[in-house]
Design a protein around this motif. Structure first.
Motif, PDB file in Angstrom:
ATOM      1  N   VAL A  10     126.608 -23.070  65.533  1.00 34.75           N
ATOM      2  CA  VAL A  10     126.869 -22.061  66.566  1.00 34.75           C
ATOM      3  C   VAL A  10     125.925 -20.893  66.282  1.00 34.75           C
ATOM      4  CG1 VAL A  10     128.472 -20.312  67.433  1.00 34.75           C
ATOM      5  CG2 VAL A  10     129.268 -22.641  67.067  1.00 34.75           C
ATOM      6  N   GLU A  11     125.094 -20.574  67.262  1.00 34.56           N
ATOM      7  CA  GLU A  11     124.240 -19.401  67.144  1.00 34.56           C
ATOM      8  C   GLU A  11     125.003 -18.196  67.677  1.00 34.56           C
ATOM      9  OE1 GLU A  11     119.699 -21.032  67.511  1.00 34.56           O
ATOM     10  OE2 GLU A  11     120.886 -21.035  69.353  1.00 34.56           O
ATOM     11  N   LEU A  12     125.126 -17.180  66.851  1.00 34.44           N
ATOM     12  CA  LEU A  12     125.863 -15.968  67.201  1.00 34.44           C
ATOM     13  C   LEU A  12     124.838 -14.861  67.445  1.00 34.44           C
ATOM     14  CD1 LEU A  12     128.577 -14.493  67.477  1.00 34.44           C
ATOM     15  CD2 LEU A  12     128.601 -14.229  64.992  1.00 34.44           C
ATOM     16  N   ILE A  13     124.845 -14.336  68.674  1.00 34.97           N
ATOM     17  CA  ILE A  13     123.808 -13.383  69.063  1.00 34.97           C
ATOM     18  C   ILE A  13     124.465 -12.061  69.464  1.00 34.97           C
ATOM     19  CG2 ILE A  13     121.790 -12.968  70.530  1.00 34.97           C
ATOM     20  CD1 ILE A  13     123.284 -16.421  70.604  1.00 34.97           C
ATOM     21  N   PRO A  14     124.299 -11.013  68.661  1.00 32.18           N
ATOM     22  CA  PRO A  14     124.902  -9.727  69.031  1.00 32.18           C
ATOM     23  C   PRO A  14     124.149  -9.073  70.178  1.00 32.18           C
ATOM     24  CG  PRO A  14     123.624  -9.523  67.008  1.00 32.18           C
ATOM     25  CD  PRO A  14     123.620 -10.979  67.370  1.00 32.18           C
ATOM     26  N   GLY A  15     124.897  -8.293  70.982  1.00 33.01           N
ATOM     27  CA  GLY A  15     124.264  -7.451  71.991  1.00 33.01           C
ATOM     28  C   GLY A  15     123.877  -6.119  71.376  1.00 33.01           C
ATOM     29  N   PRO A  16     123.258  -5.234  72.155  1.00 33.07           N
ATOM     30  CA  PRO A  16     122.811  -3.944  71.611  1.00 33.07           C
ATOM     31  C   PRO A  16     123.939  -3.076  71.066  1.00 33.07           C
ATOM     32  CG  PRO A  16     121.813  -4.377  73.762  1.00 33.07           C
ATOM     33  CD  PRO A  16     122.860  -5.416  73.562  1.00 33.07           C
ATOM     34  N   MET A  17     125.183  -3.258  71.586  1.00 31.67           N
ATOM     35  CA  MET A  17     126.280  -2.378  71.197  1.00 31.67           C
ATOM     36  C   MET A  17     127.393  -3.120  70.459  1.00 31.67           C
ATOM     37  SD  MET A  17     126.532  -0.142  74.725  1.00 31.67           S
ATOM     38  CE  MET A  17     127.930   0.801  74.150  1.00 31.67           C
ATOM     39  N   THR A  18     127.215  -4.388  70.117  1.00 31.17           N
ATOM     40  CA  THR A  18     128.289  -5.178  69.504  1.00 31.17           C
ATOM     41  C   THR A  18     128.755  -4.552  68.195  1.00 31.17           C
ATOM     42  OG1 THR A  18     127.259  -7.158  70.429  1.00 31.17           O
ATOM     43  CG2 THR A  18     128.973  -7.481  68.776  1.00 31.17           C
ATOM     44  N   LEU A  19     130.073  -4.377  68.068  1.00 31.33           N
ATOM     45  CA  LEU A  19     130.637  -3.823  66.837  1.00 31.33           C
ATOM     46  C   LEU A  19     130.507  -4.820  65.687  1.00 31.33           C
ATOM     47  CD1 LEU A  19     133.950  -2.328  68.285  1.00 31.33           C
ATOM     48  CD2 LEU A  19     131.984  -1.024  67.454  1.00 31.33           C
ATOM     49  N   PRO A  20     130.216  -4.335  64.480  1.00 29.02           N
ATOM     50  CA  PRO A  20     130.121  -5.249  63.332  1.00 29.02           C
ATOM     51  C   PRO A  20     131.389  -6.061  63.115  1.00 29.02           C
ATOM     52  CG  PRO A  20     129.238  -3.082  62.769  1.00 29.02           C
ATOM     53  CD  PRO A  20     129.876  -2.938  64.122  1.00 29.02           C
ATOM     54  N   GLU A  21     132.566  -5.421  63.329  1.00 26.27           N
ATOM     55  CA  GLU A  21     133.806  -6.161  63.092  1.00 26.27           C
ATOM     56  C   GLU A  21     134.038  -7.250  64.144  1.00 26.27           C
ATOM     57  OE1 GLU A  21     135.210  -2.083  64.797  1.00 26.27           O
ATOM     58  OE2 GLU A  21     133.581  -2.873  63.549  1.00 26.27           O
ATOM     59  N   VAL A  22     133.488  -7.044  65.345  1.00 24.84           N
ATOM     60  CA  VAL A  22     133.571  -8.075  66.380  1.00 24.84           C
ATOM     61  C   VAL A  22     132.702  -9.261  65.983  1.00 24.84           C
ATOM     62  CG1 VAL A  22     132.973  -8.636  68.780  1.00 24.84           C
ATOM     63  CG2 VAL A  22     134.215  -6.524  68.242  1.00 24.84           C
ATOM     64  N   LEU A  23     131.488  -8.975  65.533  1.00 21.40           N
ATOM     65  CA  LEU A  23     130.586 -10.031  65.077  1.00 21.40           C
ATOM     66  C   LEU A  23     131.220 -10.793  63.906  1.00 21.40           C
ATOM     67  CD1 LEU A  23     127.767 -10.694  66.210  1.00 21.40           C
ATOM     68  CD2 LEU A  23     126.808  -9.607  64.176  1.00 21.40           C
ATOM     69  N   ALA A  24     131.827 -10.054  62.979  1.00 17.15           N
ATOM     70  CA  ALA A  24     132.466 -10.686  61.817  1.00 17.15           C
ATOM     71  C   ALA A  24     133.648 -11.551  62.257  1.00 17.15           C
ATOM     72  CB  ALA A  24     132.927  -9.622  60.831  1.00 17.15           C
ATOM     73  N   SER A  25     134.407 -11.087  63.252  1.00 22.91           N
ATOM     74  CA  SER A  25     135.565 -11.853  63.727  1.00 22.91           C
ATOM     75  C   SER A  25     135.124 -13.140  64.409  1.00 22.91           C
ATOM     76  CB  SER A  25     136.398 -11.002  64.689  1.00 22.91           C
ATOM     77  OG  SER A  25     136.935  -9.883  64.032  1.00 22.91           O
ATOM     78  N   LEU A  26     134.089 -13.058  65.228  1.00 20.93           N
ATOM     79  CA  LEU A  26     133.583 -14.253  65.898  1.00 20.93           C
ATOM     80  C   LEU A  26     133.017 -15.244  64.880  1.00 20.93           C
ATOM     81  CD1 LEU A  26     131.855 -12.646  69.005  1.00 20.93           C
ATOM     82  CD2 LEU A  26     133.881 -14.119  69.028  1.00 20.93           C
ATOM     83  N   GLU A  27     132.326 -14.718  63.879  1.00 23.65           N
ATOM     84  CA  GLU A  27     131.781 -15.585  62.835  1.00 23.65           C
ATOM     85  C   GLU A  27     132.909 -16.283  62.082  1.00 23.65           C
ATOM     86  OE1 GLU A  27     128.574 -15.501  59.151  1.00 23.65           O
ATOM     87  OE2 GLU A  27     129.019 -13.661  60.250  1.00 23.65           O
ATOM     88  N   GLU A  28     133.970 -15.547  61.787  1.00 19.04           N
ATOM     89  CA  GLU A  28     135.083 -16.129  61.029  1.00 19.04           C
ATOM     90  C   GLU A  28     135.808 -17.206  61.826  1.00 19.04           C
ATOM     91  OE1 GLU A  28     138.469 -14.652  57.977  1.00 19.04           O
ATOM     92  OE2 GLU A  28     138.195 -13.407  59.753  1.00 19.04           O
ATOM     93  N   VAL A  29     136.077 -16.960  63.110  1.00 17.97           N
ATOM     94  CA  VAL A  29     136.809 -17.949  63.893  1.00 17.97           C
ATOM     95  C   VAL A  29     135.953 -19.199  64.106  1.00 17.97           C
ATOM     96  CG1 VAL A  29     136.178 -17.126  66.219  1.00 17.97           C
ATOM     97  CG2 VAL A  29     138.339 -18.313  65.877  1.00 17.97           C
ATOM     98  N   CYS A  30     134.654 -19.013  64.320  1.00 10.55           N
ATOM     99  CA  CYS A  30     133.787 -20.182  64.486  1.00 10.55           C
ATOM    100  C   CYS A  30     133.666 -20.975  63.191  1.00 10.55           C
ATOM    101  CB  CYS A  30     132.404 -19.743  64.972  1.00 10.55           C
ATOM    102  SG  CYS A  30     132.380 -19.145  66.671  1.00 10.55           S
ATOM    103  N   ASP A  31     133.587 -20.273  62.079  1.00 12.91           N
ATOM    104  CA  ASP A  31     133.434 -20.906  60.767  1.00 12.91           C
ATOM    105  C   ASP A  31     134.734 -21.566  60.312  1.00 12.91           C
ATOM    106  OD1 ASP A  31     133.427 -21.377  58.005  1.00 12.91           O
ATOM    107  OD2 ASP A  31     132.388 -19.545  57.499  1.00 12.91           O
ATOM    108  N   ARG A  32     135.761 -20.771  60.112  1.00 11.11           N
ATOM    109  CA  ARG A  32     136.970 -21.272  59.459  1.00 11.11           C
ATOM    110  C   ARG A  32     137.883 -22.061  60.392  1.00 11.11           C
ATOM    111  NH1 ARG A  32     137.788 -19.145  54.393  1.00 11.11           N
ATOM    112  NH2 ARG A  32     136.350 -17.480  53.785  1.00 11.11           N
ATOM    113  N   ARG A  33     138.005 -21.641  61.645  1.00 13.96           N
ATOM    114  CA  ARG A  33     138.948 -22.333  62.539  1.00 13.96           C
ATOM    115  C   ARG A  33     138.290 -23.446  63.345  1.00 13.96           C
ATOM    116  NH1 ARG A  33     143.430 -18.702  65.368  1.00 13.96           N
ATOM    117  NH2 ARG A  33     144.310 -20.810  65.544  1.00 13.96           N
TER     118      ARG A  33
END
Length: 806
Positions: free
Chosen positions: A171-194
């Motif tokens: 899964v390629e995770l691509i942040p937008g110009p304003m994406t919050l770090p915790e949002v990026l971390a949450s998406l990474e975690e759900v894609c990875d672990r779940r």
């Protein structure tokens, strides 16, 4: 703060959207699946007198998408029951459901304006703080969300799943110009672990990482096929397992993906890569244009670079003669360079041999093709850092996880030799990139350096090697062994210290076949639980957990009539499994991929199973004319007793029937969850979605048992039904033969199995000890080894990899 994903919505029920929803359901995440309302009635709806306002009509498109996912092969769902977690609706009547979810995933057509218009409507119903992502394969993430509210853009990103989402790791995770770090971390975690994915953070550039590099490599291969006057088969012979790429190589992969999809990606790249020095390569080749014009789009259109046609017997696969634009019988490709490398098992060692002659300006056509294609791809990747990703690590992971390459571009540079490759490129008139210049100026002249289980990577920003951060939730056995964690080993298995008092028994024989070495190490591991370790995990990180016993050795012993030796070998395996079951401290088995025959029996005896999501588990011995004899038949009898609703014989008979049928038909689970439905996993057994995390997860499961005060189980007394079950089983076998579901010899084997599951020659229900059933298993197994048709089945399976119905 990390956000919990309790419910999701997927917008778009096409090929990707429906299958993303299916994988969310596989992960236990309820989701809404929505698509557009039809603009007109179809013929069937008109015949029934329906209108565009009927709910069935309004949901026709989404229901068709979900139905296609249910029927897809390979299966999109772990089990059919998982589909119950998906609620279908349409984007007109049910868009408000998006206000109930924690994550909205858009997967509609690859059209910027369509996506933007949809998000205009989504924002009106979305709750503040809800994460939103697009599954676009290449449209600019910043433009899709441009003009949206600040809250929307702070919770916005691209999540590019690869097709099919259940099986493709990337899964390629691509942040937008304003994406919050915790949002990026949450998406990474759900894609990875779940969801079990390998997540790569990419920059918002055209087609991100994998499709950018992968499309380049395809176009170079097409160009070189023309330049060197090669056939389709010759290119695929070079770009498959020979260089550590998938069996589907170049053109079979394109047929699966679809040439229309490839042309769309190429067009998007050409349109948006004005500054790319290789832009002119991203013009759609005339060959692809002509194939599109003729409708030769690949498998979905009945043919592309290959075409399957029905003959008098089995179907035949034809290959495209691209110069004549007609199909012909496939031709075997023969290159001396490929043949030379065939005997080298390691891809890292094989690669420099395959292209060695071409590096010196010589070599056959295969070697020249590989050198030109690989060097161009590796150099292009080097020119894209830091444009598409900050680190070489992300590029290599994207190509391994998204395209199935064993070595990413920079790992290939290292395998060939950075300095050697650079000199050859300069000889060919190629300009190197700043990244290559920096690597050549460094002392090591490497992209990666591995020492004692620790990896460093070349950091462009620092101009030097830097430690690659290690995830504590991922244990790599190879790295642990490099750090001197090996406690004991032989040719077939090793005992590895996982830390925290947990031992790992790792198999590493060919195909992880179970033989004397494996059994000896299992017994040695259990012995060390007496005094040295708190728990043991049985696991490995090979492609498959274990395909079962060493069938070649067994066939040789059977043909030589070495019955005592077979008795001894089976008894030793039974004793090892019983030692696992009654070990003084907990043993956790971590099967993955193929876990067949003996590779299923070992986990059945463990205190817990912590399986991978993709675990294909089964007691398949009947397929080679045998029965499970390592305690597998006994353990399924125990499970039948556990499943029986009551204490009378009829309850046990009902519980036994499906388990007997599974064994008699050699049924294999198509997922970890299906292994639970088939009785191989108990309710308390666990499943890891991400196989990279499986061993660490299994270790934690073992430690949890220790903390809970684990005690081995009491010796089992197993209730068997004797003649009552045996008679019912014989009738079922007779009906299967009459219905042509089984051969006469299938019946012979199944009756042996039924005899063991009945408890042997007893007339009424009673309880028996495990040792009694183990003796029955062993006697039946050895007697079947003496049958000519069993030996024919074993020989056929060894020769073809397929079962024989004789």
């Amino acid at each position: 703060m990390r956000r919990q994903i309790e419910k999701a919505a997927v917008l778009g029920a096409g090929t990707m959207g429906a299958r993303i929803a299916a994988h969310l359901a596989n992960a236990g995440i309820p989701c809404y699946l929505l698509d557009i309302v039809p603009f007109e009635l179809n013929a069937e709806e008109k015949r029934k007198g329906l209108t565009l306002q009927d709910p069935g009509v309004r949901n026709r498109i989404v229901l068709a998408g979900l139905e296609a996912a249910k029927k897809s092969r390979p299966a999109a769902f772990f089990t059919p029951q998982a589909a119950r977690l998906i609620t279908t609706g349409n984007l007109e009547d049910h868009l408000a459901w998006c206000g109930e979810v924690d994550w909205i995933i858009e997967a509609v057509a690859e059209n910027l304006e369509i996506k933007r218009r949809l998000f205009d409507r989504v924002e009106s119903v979305r709750r503040p703080g809800t994460m939103v992502s697009s599954n676009t394969s290449g449209l600019p993430i910043r433009l899709i969300a441009e003009g949206r509210s600040e809250d929307f853009q702070r919770h916005w990103a691209g999540t590019h799943f690869f097709n099919p989402p259940r099986y493709m790791k990337l899964v390629e995770l691509i942040p937008g110009p304003m994406t919050l770090p915790e949002v990026l971390a949450s998406l990474e975690e759900v894609c990875d672990r779940r969801l079990g994915k390998g997540v790569v953070v990419a920059k918002d550039t055209p087609n991100f990482i994998a499709n950018r590099i992968g499309t380049f490599s395809v176009l170079v291969a097409l160009e070189q096929m023309r330049a060197l006057d090669m056939t389709v088969e010759e290119v695929d012979a070079c770009t498959g397992p020979a260089i550590g790429w998938p069996n589907s190589a170049t053109f079979r992969t394109l047929d699966i993906v679809g040439l229309d999809v490839l042309v769309h990606v190429i067009g998007n790249l050409y349109e948006n890569l004005a500054e790319d020095e290789s832009r002119e390569l991203f013009r759609v080749p005339a060959l692809l244009e002509e194939m599109i014009r003729r409708g030769w789009l690949g498998e979905k259109a009945g043919g592309g670079f290959y075409k399957r046609v029905k003959g008098r017997g089995e179907s035949e696969v034809l290959a495209l003669d691209w110069k004549k634009m007609e199909y012909r019988p496939r031709q075997k490709a023969k290159f001396g360079s490929i043949e030379t490398g065939r005997g080298i098992e390691s891809t890292r060692e094989r690669l420099p041999v395959l292209i060695g002659a071409a590096l010196e300006g010589a070599g056959d056509k295969g070697s020249q093709f590989l050198w030109t294609t690989l060097s161009a791809t590796c150099l292009y990747a080097a020119r894209r850092v830091p444009e598409i990703a900050d680190r070489v690590v992300e590029v290599d992971r994207a190509m391994r996880w998204g395209f199935g390459w064993e070595l990413g571009p920079f790992e290939a540079w290292d395998a060939i030799g950075v300095e050697r490759m650079a000199k050859a490129l300069e000889r060919d008139g190629q300009r190197l990139s700043p990244l290559i210049d920096q690597v050549l100026a460094s002392p090591q002249k490497l992209f990666y350096q591995r020492e004692k289980g620790h990896t460093q990577y070349f950091d462009l920003a620092a101009g030097a090697l830097r430690p690659l951060p290690q995830d504590p939730g991922i244990l790599v056995l190879k790295a642990l062994k490099e750090r001197s964690a090996v406690v004991e080993e032989n040719a077939g298995a090793s005992l590895v210290d996982l830390g925290d008092g947990v031992l790992c028994c790792e198999f590493h024989a060919k195909m992880n076949a179970i033989g004397g070495d494996t059994i000896a190490m299992l017994r040695a591991g259990v012995a060390r639980l007496e005094t040295e370790f708190e728990a043991m995990v049985i696991a490995n990180q090979e492609p498959n957990f274990s395909a079962g016993a060493n069938l070649m050795l067994l066939l040789m012993m059977a043909q030589e009539g070495e019955w005592e030796d077979i008795h001894f070998a089976v008894r030793q395996f039974q004793r090892a499994n019983m030692a696992i079951k009654y070990a003084p401290r907990p043993v956790v088995a971590a099967p993955h991929a193929m876990s067949l025959g003996g590779g299923c029996e070992i986990p059945l005896h463990a205190a817990r199973i912590h399986a991978a999501a993709e675990t294909y588990m089964g007691l398949v011995e009947t397929g080679v004319g045998l029965i499970p004899a390592g305690g597998g038949t006994k353990e399924m009898l125990i499970r039948a007793n556990e499943h029986a609703a009551g204490s009378d014989s009829l309850d046990l008979l009902h519980a036994l029937r499906p388990l007997f049928e599974n064994l008699a038909m050699a049924k294999v689970s198509m997922s970890g969850e299906e292994a639970r439905l088939l009785g191989f996993l108990r309710s308390q057994d666990l499943i890891s979605m991400n196989r990279d995390r499986q061993i660490a997860d299994a270790k934690q499961t073992a430690l949890a048992l220790v903390r809970a005060g684990y005690h081995p189980p009491a010796p089992a007394e197993i209730r068997v039904l004797g003649e009552e079950f045996f008679a019912a089983a014989r009738l079922a076998i007779h009906m299967m033969i009459r219905g042509d579901y089984a051969t006469e010899y299938d019946g012979v084997v199944a009756r042996k199995l039924a005899y063991v599951m009945a408890g042997g020659a007893i007339t009424s229900a009673q309880t028996v000890p495990e040792s009694y059933l183990l003796d029955l298993e062993r006697e039946a197994f050895v007697s079947l080894c003496g049958e000519r048709k069993t030996q024919e089945r074993m020989a056929h399976t060894l020769q073809t990899g397929k079962p024989l119905r004789n």
